[in-house]
Design a protein around this motif. Structure first.
Motif, short mmCIF file in Angstrom:
data_model
loop_
_atom_site.label_atom_id
_atom_site.label_comp_id
_atom_site.label_asym_id
_atom_site.label_seq_id
_atom_site.Cartn_x
_atom_site.Cartn_y
_atom_site.Cartn_z
N SER A 54 63.75 6.03 67.31
CA SER A 54 62.64 6.23 66.37
C SER A 54 63.21 6.41 64.97
O SER A 54 64.30 6.96 64.79
CB SER A 54 61.85 7.50 66.72
N SER A 55 62.46 5.94 63.99
CA SER A 55 62.80 6.17 62.59
C SER A 55 61.77 7.14 62.02
O SER A 55 60.56 6.87 62.11
CB SER A 55 62.76 4.86 61.79
N VAL A 56 62.24 8.25 61.47
CA VAL A 56 61.35 9.27 60.92
C VAL A 56 61.91 9.73 59.58
O VAL A 56 62.99 9.30 59.15
CB VAL A 56 61.21 10.48 61.88
N ARG A 57 61.18 10.60 58.93
CA ARG A 57 61.64 11.23 57.68
C ARG A 57 61.58 12.74 57.89
O ARG A 57 60.57 13.25 58.35
CB ARG A 57 60.78 10.78 56.51
N VAL A 58 62.67 13.41 57.56
CA VAL A 58 62.75 14.86 57.74
C VAL A 58 62.64 15.52 56.37
O VAL A 58 63.41 15.22 55.46
CB VAL A 58 64.06 15.26 58.43
N HIS A 59 61.67 16.40 56.24
CA HIS A 59 61.44 17.12 54.99
C HIS A 59 61.98 18.53 55.13
O HIS A 59 61.90 19.14 56.19
CB HIS A 59 59.93 17.16 54.68
N GLY A 60 62.53 19.06 54.05
CA GLY A 60 63.01 20.44 54.09
C GLY A 60 63.53 20.88 52.75
O GLY A 60 63.34 20.22 51.72
N ILE A 61 64.21 22.01 52.76
CA ILE A 61 64.80 22.59 51.56
C ILE A 61 66.32 22.51 51.68
O ILE A 61 66.91 22.99 52.66
CB ILE A 61 64.36 24.06 51.37
N PHE A 62 66.95 21.90 50.69
CA PHE A 62 68.40 21.76 50.62
C PHE A 62 68.90 22.77 49.59
O PHE A 62 68.55 22.70 48.41
CB PHE A 62 68.76 20.33 50.19
N SER A 63 69.68 23.73 50.05
CA SER A 63 70.21 24.78 49.17
C SER A 63 71.67 24.50 48.86
O SER A 63 72.49 24.39 49.78
CB SER A 63 70.08 26.15 49.84
N ILE A 64 71.97 24.39 47.57
CA ILE A 64 73.34 24.14 47.12
C ILE A 64 73.51 24.76 45.74
O ILE A 64 72.60 24.76 44.93
CB ILE A 64 73.65 22.62 47.09
#
Length: 103
Positions: A31-41
């Motif tokens: 499956s091809s999906v898109r993962v959304h989230g918060i990237f902390s750097i």
């Protein structure tokens, strides 16, 4: 890179906290999906959505993601010099796998 760009002594962690998936993950197969989230750097949170390829099998799962982090746009120093030129973003590739737990 660690000392002058990432300043790892002050910001020792880089974390991606996914909060939802856009698209459907098939019970079996790819499956091809898109993962959304918060990237902390570098002490700052950035909202991010990344494409992911997921494969579900009877004995487990695997996923790969590939995306760019625009570190200069996000406030980090560009380490380019007179003789060394680097991109203002860095490409990230991540592979993960796990066992499927069946009730």
């Amino acid at each position: 890179m660690h000392r002058e760009v990432l300043e790892s002594e002050h910001y020792p962690e880089i974390i991606f906290r996914p909060d939802h998936v856009e698209g459907a993950v098939a019970a079996e197969g790819k499956s091809s999906v898109r993962v959304h989230g918060i990237f902390s750097i570098h002490g700052t949170d950035h909202e991010l959505t990344v494409p992911a390829e997921v494969e579900m099998r009877a004995d487990g799962w695997s996923a790969t993601v590939h995306f760019a982090i625009p570190y200069v746009k996000w406030g980090m120093k560009n380490p380019s010099t007179l003789f060394l030129r680097v991109s203002e973003s860095v490409e990230i590739e991540l592979a993960a796998a796990g066992s499927a737990v069946r009730p």
